[in-house]
Design an enzyme around this catalytic site. Structure first.
Site, PDB file in Angstrom:
ATOM      1  N   TYR A  53       0.848  -1.104  -0.179  1.00  0.00           N
ATOM      2  CA  TYR A  53       0.011  -0.143   0.183  1.00  0.00           C
ATOM      3  C   TYR A  53       0.822   1.286  -0.029  1.00  0.00           C
ATOM      4  CZ  TYR A  53      -3.721  -3.225   1.280  1.00  0.00           C
ATOM      5  OH  TYR A  53      -4.828  -4.387   1.301  1.00  0.00           O
ATOM      6  N   LEU A 203     -18.177  -2.779   2.071  1.00  0.00           N
ATOM      7  CA  LEU A 203     -18.868  -1.396   1.596  1.00  0.00           C
ATOM      8  C   LEU A 203     -18.880  -1.342   0.110  1.00  0.00           C
ATOM      9  CD1 LEU A 203     -18.316   1.279   4.337  1.00  0.00           C
ATOM     10  CD2 LEU A 203     -20.314  -0.160   3.864  1.00  0.00           C
ATOM     11  N   GLY A 204     -18.468  -2.447  -0.686  1.00  0.00           N
ATOM     12  CA  GLY A 204     -18.423  -2.500  -2.008  1.00  0.00           C
ATOM     13  C   GLY A 204     -17.818  -1.263  -2.812  1.00  0.00           C
ATOM     14  N   GLY A 206     -17.314   1.535  -1.452  1.00  0.00           N
ATOM     15  CA  GLY A 206     -18.072   2.831  -1.229  1.00  0.00           C
ATOM     16  C   GLY A 206     -19.306   2.775  -2.230  1.00  0.00           C
TER      17      GLY A 206
END
Length: 326
Positions: A53, A203-204, A206
């Site tokens: 990341y 949450l997919g 967003g």
């Protein structure tokens, strides 16, 4: 809760830290650090990062955020994807024993800690048998550098083979109302073996929050623009499904995102969702999902939603088996 039958004791919700440094538009380190610290204050103590990341920058950020509070945190990171730090492009997969050891030492240094509570293979390495990788991880458990071993986006076969070498505490996979493929093979084998599930992007990415109205809401460098579900031709259809979630949320005085998280929490006590955010306001909203009590009718109705488009352009990247012994 205990993650699976042999994993760490984690908070019911965790915090995914990737977006603070990578993939979701510009970051704000000051707000991100405040978000991590607010999570700890709220009892959300299960933190998730990885060495790729932002080419290690996210681990450094998390390390700053937890300085002086290490004992409050269940800290997870990942190895196995080698990234070019200049371009953020993936160079190769590497789960060789030598790389596992060097990657862990680098992560510990960036995080400023002497051990990880959970260390995942980030993606399967087709060139290295999983038995060799887990064998190296088991040695690191014995050395006290990691407490538990995890796999990320592993196939059912890889999970079985890994668990035969050393107990696997957790499997991390994308799981949400819009990403259900884990339920066919991976979830059953994890439950058979007593392995906990860590659900990322619950949450997919967003989409399930109801706060995205179109591609114009995504930054130019937002990686979601590369995902099929966010393609212009698919996004409108998927956002229409979110209106069904919004209607259920209205009955519970909740937000669509809280309902999406509550649906996942209702799937079992062996699941720890790790919604990601880089802002305290959304963290606090996510924490509110713990108080949402969906009815069986709600859960069944939500389960019928079927989004358009796969979650990655190339799903072979997700759960390819590691090499078998020849």
């Amino acid at each position: 809760m205990i993650l699976g039958t042999n994993g760490p004791d984690v908070s019911r919700l965790g915090l995914g830290c990737m977006g603070m440094s990578f993939g979701y538009g510009p970051g704000d380190d000051t707000e991100s650090i405040a978000t991590v610290q607010r999570a700890l204050d709220l009892g959300i103590t299960f933190l998730d990062t990885a060495d790729i990341y932002a080419a290690g920058e996210n681990e450094q950020l998390v390390g700053k955020a937890i300085a002086g509070r290490r004992d409050e945190v269940v800290l997870a990171s990942k190895f196995g994807i080698v990234m070019d730090p200049a371009t953020y492009k993936v160079i190769r997969l590497d789960s060789s024993p030598a790389y596992v050891r060097s990657a862990l030492d680098a992560s510990l240094g960036r995080l400023g800690v002497d051990h990880l509570d959970l260390y995942y293979q980030h993606r399967a390495d087709p060139s290295v048998p999983i038995e060799e990788t887990v064998g190296a991880l088991a040695e690191l458990v014995q050395a006290g550098k990691i407490k538990h071993i995890g796999l990320s986006e592993a196939s059912a076969d890889t999970i079985r083979r890994a668990h035969a070498v050393h107990p696997i505490a957790a499997v991390q996979s994308e799981w949400s109302l819009f990403s259900r493929d884990i339920e066919a093979e991976v979830l059953p084998v994890c439950r058979e073996l007593g392995i906990g599930i860590v659900a990322y992007s619950p949450l997919g990415r967003g989409m399930l929050t109801g706060k995205i109205a179109g591609q114009q809401d995504l930054a130019d460098n937002d990686f979601r623009k590369t995902l099929p579900r966010f393609d212009a031709e698919n996004l409108d259809a998927n956002l229409a499904l979110v209106e069904h979630i919004r209607a259920i949320a209205a009955h519970h005085d909740a937000t669509p995102g809280q309902v999406a998280l509550a649906w996942l929490l209702a799937q079992g006590n062996d699941i720890a969702p790790i919604p990601g955010t880089k802002r305290r306001t959304y963290l606090e909203e996510n924490a509110g999902a713990l108080a949402v009590d969906l009815t069986p009718k709600d859960v069944a109705s939500l389960a019928k939603l079927t989004p358009v488009g796969t979650r990655y352009p190339d799903m072979d990247w997700v759960a390819g088996n590691t090499a078998t012994r020849s």
